[in-house]
Design an enzyme around this catalytic site. Structure first.
Site, PDB file in Angstrom:
ATOM      1  N   LYS A  52       0.824  -1.218   0.000  1.00 24.21           N
ATOM      2  CA  LYS A  52       0.000   0.000   0.000  1.00 24.21           C
ATOM      3  C   LYS A  52       0.853   1.260   0.000  1.00 24.21           C
ATOM      4  CE  LYS A  52      -2.123  -1.358   3.793  1.00 24.21           C
ATOM      5  NZ  LYS A  52      -1.601  -2.747   3.872  1.00 24.21           N
ATOM      6  N   THR A  53       1.750   1.328   0.988  1.00 26.95           N
ATOM      7  CA  THR A  53       2.532   2.547   1.159  1.00 26.95           C
ATOM      8  C   THR A  53       3.462   2.785  -0.022  1.00 26.95           C
ATOM      9  OG1 THR A  53       2.369   2.287   3.543  1.00 26.95           O
ATOM     10  CG2 THR A  53       4.121   3.730   2.736  1.00 26.95           C
TER      11      THR A  53
HETATM   12  N1  LIG Z   1       8.945  -6.043  -6.206  1.00 28.98           N
HETATM   13  C1  LIG Z   1       8.075  -5.245  -5.683  1.00 28.98           C
HETATM   14  N2  LIG Z   1       8.048  -5.040  -4.357  1.00 28.98           N
HETATM   15  C2  LIG Z   1       7.118  -4.211  -3.843  1.00 28.98           C
HETATM   16  C3  LIG Z   1       6.180  -3.563  -4.656  1.00 28.98           C
HETATM   17  N3  LIG Z   1       5.398  -2.818  -3.867  1.00 28.98           N
HETATM   18  C4  LIG Z   1       5.822  -2.991  -2.608  1.00 28.98           C
HETATM   19  N4  LIG Z   1       6.887  -3.835  -2.592  1.00 28.98           N
HETATM   20  C5  LIG Z   1       7.571  -4.254  -1.384  1.00 28.98           C
HETATM   21  O1  LIG Z   1       6.674  -4.879  -0.476  1.00 28.98           O
HETATM   22  C6  LIG Z   1       7.030  -4.570   0.870  1.00 28.98           C
HETATM   23  C7  LIG Z   1       5.835  -4.042   1.631  1.00 28.98           C
HETATM   24  O2  LIG Z   1       5.423  -2.812   1.059  1.00 28.98           O
HETATM   25  P1  LIG Z   1       4.636  -1.710   1.865  1.00 28.98           P
HETATM   26  O3  LIG Z   1       4.312  -0.656   0.894  1.00 28.98           O
HETATM   27  O4  LIG Z   1       5.346  -1.326   3.089  1.00 28.98           O
HETATM   28  O5  LIG Z   1       3.339  -2.523   2.237  1.00 28.98           O
HETATM   29  P2  LIG Z   1       2.108  -2.047   3.156  1.00 28.98           P
HETATM   30  O6  LIG Z   1       2.293  -2.699   4.478  1.00 28.98           O
HETATM   31  O7  LIG Z   1       0.909  -2.570   2.452  1.00 28.98           O
HETATM   32  O8  LIG Z   1       2.138  -0.566   3.210  1.00 28.98           O
HETATM   33  C8  LIG Z   1       8.156  -3.584   0.798  1.00 28.98           C
HETATM   34  O9  LIG Z   1       9.332  -4.260   1.032  1.00 28.98           O
HETATM   35  C9  LIG Z   1       8.118  -3.059  -0.621  1.00 28.98           C
HETATM   36  O10 LIG Z   1       9.375  -2.712  -1.116  1.00 28.98           O
HETATM   37  C10 LIG Z   1       6.214  -3.815  -6.080  1.00 28.98           C
HETATM   38  O11 LIG Z   1       5.414  -3.332  -6.880  1.00 28.98           O
HETATM   39  N5  LIG Z   1       7.168  -4.661  -6.525  1.00 28.98           N
HETATM   40 MG   LIG Z   2       2.073   0.701   4.788  1.00 30.95          MG
END
Ligand SMILES: Nc1nc2c(ncn2[C@@H]2O[C@H](COP(=O)(O)OP(=O)(O)O)[C@@H](O)[C@H]2O)c(=O)[nH]1
Ligand SMILES: [Mg+2]
Length: 550
Positions: free
Chosen positions: A15-16
């Site tokens: 998400k972030t």
């Molecule tokens: N390969 C890849 N990794 C991603 C992508 N989007 C997020 N990530 C990874 O997934 C992990 C979690 O992402 P985050 O945005 O913190 O998830 P949230 O908890 O949903 O906010 C992080 O390590 C990001 O780098 C993407 O489109 N491709």
């Molecule tokens: Mg997040």
């Protein structure tokens, strides 16, 4: 005013990272100035749409904060951005967030299948099929925050989903999410403005106390007036920071009820336990859940909530177990299925019969088909019934004084004038009605025939009063009467004597009239009571004014 997009989805699904790829702003990082400043936009990031419009994306870390933010912003969040990791597919928090969005009535939005760079086509198609089943009405876009693939398509899909829904034109309501003190400004409360507007100088209430708004900011900029759906900071001088807290409602005076009970149309996702946490606005309170029929529940709250009809609540017990739509924000304690069905339909007329204060039902819907007077509402049928009842009592009233006392209930002053009766003194009469002897004509004749200067004992007080008003008798003592003509003669004799001699004793008056001592005394007392004479020791003298009348 930009529409607000709320992100949703399982932890670590991206998400972030996606919000940062779309907006350039990392919502996880708290800039230094936000620690000190008035910033009210923690977790918010502006997003440019291809058509030039701007959206405001709210992304909060953590599952519990998601729930809080969603409920707090309920009417400020216009659409969702549901993020699903293309490799993992939907996970428990994906499903719970989706359920919460539905419970809150947030139905428009877009699904992003993230991390598309990490999966093959087949996996992506599986994820797409699963998402289509979960959220049939939303566009589904595969994206990679890493490569940037799909981001333009996602922006376009958001632009399609972002349809302006006007915020209801309701009285001002803001649920406080943060309270802090700023030097030179004083206490500041922030929150999403659910409805109405807030401007400098407005008089509002919070926790039942009146407050005056000194200044308003939207997105860290002073504004003259903030509008519904906006994130707002309000300076409230004269209020101590300790007097306010998250969950409080800043509202237009008297516009919303505060209540320890809520009647809701229940939306159960699971077995509903007898106790649950009720999330509404920025508050979360423990409640006892009393089921009423299949579809309704009364929530008995541990702390009062300020809500309005149609508001959504979310029920949680570790996880989200259901929710509901408020049908009565301040219901009576007795939870009746019949009443709830009527209230749900907005049939206020059906639940109002006897007068109730208008403000006690104003929040239940439009007050159509019911009568209103002086702040009271009641059924027309009730008013007819009251009129009929009073007419019955008027018919049964003594014809010599054909009036009845008006009802003594608090609504009396407002309602009685509608009945068309005549108010004379303390009683109500039929318009134009007069005193009649009726069946007592014979008794009246007999009484009149028995009267002379010697007082006669009379038992029928109403008849005596009637005859006195008619001028045929005068009451003396307690329950006695003399003929009016004899009384007038005695009076003339008394006045003549007093004008001649200035004073008179009881014995002299007795001799003058040739009556007994008792009779003389009763007459003199009546002359005293009429203000003709005054006692001085054993004698009577004329009152100054008494000499004029005769
Ligand atoms: N390969 C890849 N990794 C991603 C992508 N989007 C997020 N990530 C990874 O997934 C992990 C979690 O992402 P985050 O945005 O913190 O998830 P949230 O908890 O949903 O906010 C992080 O390590 C990001 O780098 C993407 O489109 N491709
Ligand atoms: Mg997040």
């Amino acid at each position: 005013m930009p529409l607000t997009v709320g992100t949703a989805g399982h932890i670590d699904h991206g998400k972030t990272t996606l919000v940062e790829a779309l907006t350039g702003k990392n919502t996880d990082r708290l800039p230094e100035e936000q620690e000190r400043g008035i910033s009210i936009d923690l977790g918010y990031a502006p997003l440019e749409l291809p058509d030039g419009r701007q959206l405001s994306v709210v992304d909060v870390p953590g599952h519990e904060r998601f729930v809080r933010t969603m409920v707090a912003g309920a009417t400020g969040i216009d659409l969702f951005l549901l993020v699903i990791d293309a490799n993992e597919g939907a996970r428990p928090q994906t499903l719970e967030h989706l359920a919460i969005l539905r419970l809150l009535g947030i139905e428009r939005g877009v699904v992003a299948l993230t991390k598309a760079d990490l999966v093959d086509d087949e996996t992506l198609e599986l994820a797409r099929a699963e998402a289509a089943e979960l959220v049939p009405d939303a566009a589904i876009v595969a994206v990679s925050a890493r490569t940037g693939a799909g981001l333009d398509e996602l922006r376009a899909a958001l632009a399609v989903a972002a349809v302006e829904q006007r915020h209801a034109d309701a009285p001002t309501r803001l649920y406080v999410d943060r309270v802090f003190t700023l030097r030179g400004i004083g206490t500041v409360a922030t929150g999403t403005l659910w409805s109405g507007s807030i401007g400098e100088g407005d008089e509002l209430t919070i926790n039942g106390r009146p407050v005056r708004v000194r200044s308003v900011q939207v997105h860290d900029r002073p504004v003259e007036r903030a509008e519904g759906g906006q994130r707002v900071a309000v300076a409230l001088p004269g209020v101590e920071r300790s007097e306010l807290r998250r969950g409080d409602a800043l509202v237009a005076p008297h516009a919303y009820p505060e209540s320890y009970r809520l009647d809701i149309a229940l939306d159960a996702l699971d077995e509903i336990p007898a106790r649950a946490h009720v999330h509404h606005g920025t508050a979360s309170v423990l409640a006892r859940v009393v089921r009423v029929g299949e579809r309704f529940a009364q929530l008995r709250l541990s702390e009062p909530l300020v809500t309005a009809r149609g508001d959504r609540v979310v029920l949680r017990d570790r996880t989200t177990i259901g929710g509901g739509s408020v049908i009565d924000p301040a219901p009576p304690r007795h939870a009746s299925l019949e009443r709830m069905e009527l209230v749900e339909r907005g049939d206020v007329a059906a639940i109002v019969y006897e007068p109730v204060r208008a403000e006690s039902v104003a929040h239940l819907g439009e007050l159509v088909g019911i009568e209103e007077a002086g702040g009271w509402v009641f059924a027309g049928a009730w008013l007819d019934e009251l009129r009929t009842e009073l007419e019955g009592r008027l018919d049964a009233a003594d014809p010599l004084d054909p009036g009845v006392p008006p009802p003594s209930e608090p609504w009396s002053a407002a309602v009685v004038p509608l009945l068309g009766f005549e108010r004379r003194g303390a009683k109500l009469y039929r318009a134009g009605s007069t005193a009649e002897l009726g069946a007592r004509a014979e008794a009246a004749t007999a009484l009149e025939a028995s009267l002379g200067l010697e007082p006669v004992k009379v038992d029928d007080q109403a008849l005596t009063r009637f005859l006195e008003e008619r001028g045929t008798l005068v009451r003396v003592g307690n329950g006695y009467a003399v003929a009016a003509s004899a009384f007038a003669d005695a009076r003339s004799a008394l006045v003549a004597e007093l004008e001649a001699n200035g004073r008179i004793t009881l014995a002299r008056f007795r001799d003058l009239l040739g009556v007994g001592r008792k009779t003389a005394q009763l007459l003199l007392e009546r002359f005293d009571a009429d203000g003709l004479t005054r006692r001085v020791g054993d004698e009577r003298v004329l009152r100054r004014r008494g000499t004029i009348a005769s």
